[in-house]
Enzyme design. Sequence first.
Site, mmCIF file in Angstrom:
data_model
loop_
_atom_site.group_PDB
_atom_site.id
_atom_site.type_symbol
_atom_site.label_atom_id
_atom_site.label_comp_id
_atom_site.label_asym_id
_atom_site.label_seq_id
_atom_site.Cartn_x
_atom_site.Cartn_y
_atom_site.Cartn_z
ATOM 1 N N SER A 93 44.804 39.711 40.950
ATOM 2 C CA SER A 93 43.868 40.601 40.255
ATOM 3 C C SER A 93 43.197 41.478 41.303
ATOM 4 O O SER A 93 42.332 41.001 42.049
ATOM 5 C CB SER A 93 42.823 39.792 39.485
ATOM 6 O OG SER A 93 43.431 39.048 38.462
ATOM 7 N N LYS A 168 43.345 43.866 33.199
ATOM 8 C CA LYS A 168 42.742 42.636 33.705
ATOM 9 C C LYS A 168 41.253 42.836 34.005
ATOM 10 O O LYS A 168 40.433 41.947 33.752
ATOM 11 C CB LYS A 168 43.463 42.163 34.970
ATOM 12 C CG LYS A 168 42.864 40.910 35.609
ATOM 13 C CD LYS A 168 42.840 39.723 34.651
ATOM 14 C CE LYS A 168 42.104 38.510 35.209
ATOM 15 N NZ LYS A 168 42.792 37.854 36.316
ATOM 16 N N LYS A 236 34.414 39.176 42.576
ATOM 17 C CA LYS A 236 35.353 40.195 43.071
ATOM 18 C C LYS A 236 35.855 41.070 41.933
ATOM 19 O O LYS A 236 35.895 42.300 42.033
ATOM 20 C CB LYS A 236 36.510 39.497 43.787
ATOM 21 C CG LYS A 236 37.606 40.423 44.302
ATOM 22 C CD LYS A 236 38.796 40.514 43.357
ATOM 23 C CE LYS A 236 39.479 39.166 43.187
ATOM 24 N NZ LYS A 236 40.687 39.280 42.312
#
Length: 293
Positions: A93, A168, A236
């Site tokens: 990701s 995502k 993140k």
Amino acid sequence: MDIGFIGLGIMGRPMALNLAKAGHTLFVPERASLPEDIRAAATVLPDAAAVAAKAEVVILMLPDTPDVEAVLFGAGGIAASLKPGTLVIDMSSISPTVTKGFAETLVAAGCGWVDAPVSGGEVGAKAASLTIMCGGSDADFARALPLFELMGKNITHVGPAGAGQTCKVANQIIVALNIEAVAEALVFATKAGADPARVRQALMGGFASSKILEIHGERMIKRTFAPGFRIRLHQKDLNLALSAGRDLGVALPNTASAQQLFSAVAAMGGADLDHSALVKALETMAAQKVAAD
């Protein structure tokens, strides 16, 4: 197929094992921490470049954008060892914008590319029931699909390179905000004197029911914060969302608040706890724990 798999952590390990169980030949780079079940299921080669030289397909499952860039193009990276026609599948990701650049470079070198980040956590990786969001050409997606079907159930070709990563980021916004909502509800119920376990049970039968309430609500009540997906990794992902939001001129106020709660838990030493531990920040503000640690 001859498959190279780089990134054998909480998610990557069961994903790779599912490919091996289906009869594919697995190549992995040597690491001191390489699990014994991976050593038994795969051919271990000296480094990532050697893996790339052997493979028809290389799958990456790494923590962050700089990690993917280093494995692809850094010193000893795989790009120089890829044969024309090799398909690179990045299931990490990472940044959608940077992903487009990676794809352009590899496609220009004669390789295929699919960005295919996943959702479903360690449970989904083990059960081969992951949701997989894919970006790439129709031909590259069709080539990758039989492998995705061994790792996931809900597999969607969202669009061209980078579209999987964009999807995502959207997923991680929704998951974070749902965790925040469940945590707020359980802290509120507990502070008001209700049994949070019974509140959760009641809500599971109504419109508030969700996977987050089912799985992470239980984690909050039972205090089972061993990581399925670590807070620092969700931080993140939300950083990617907030950065892209700034670039696009899109306000993401609730994403920002969820990030602040994650940051508060991380500041208390919880960066490697499961992201359901976001509840700890709300518990601190309310001076009320959902349950005793």
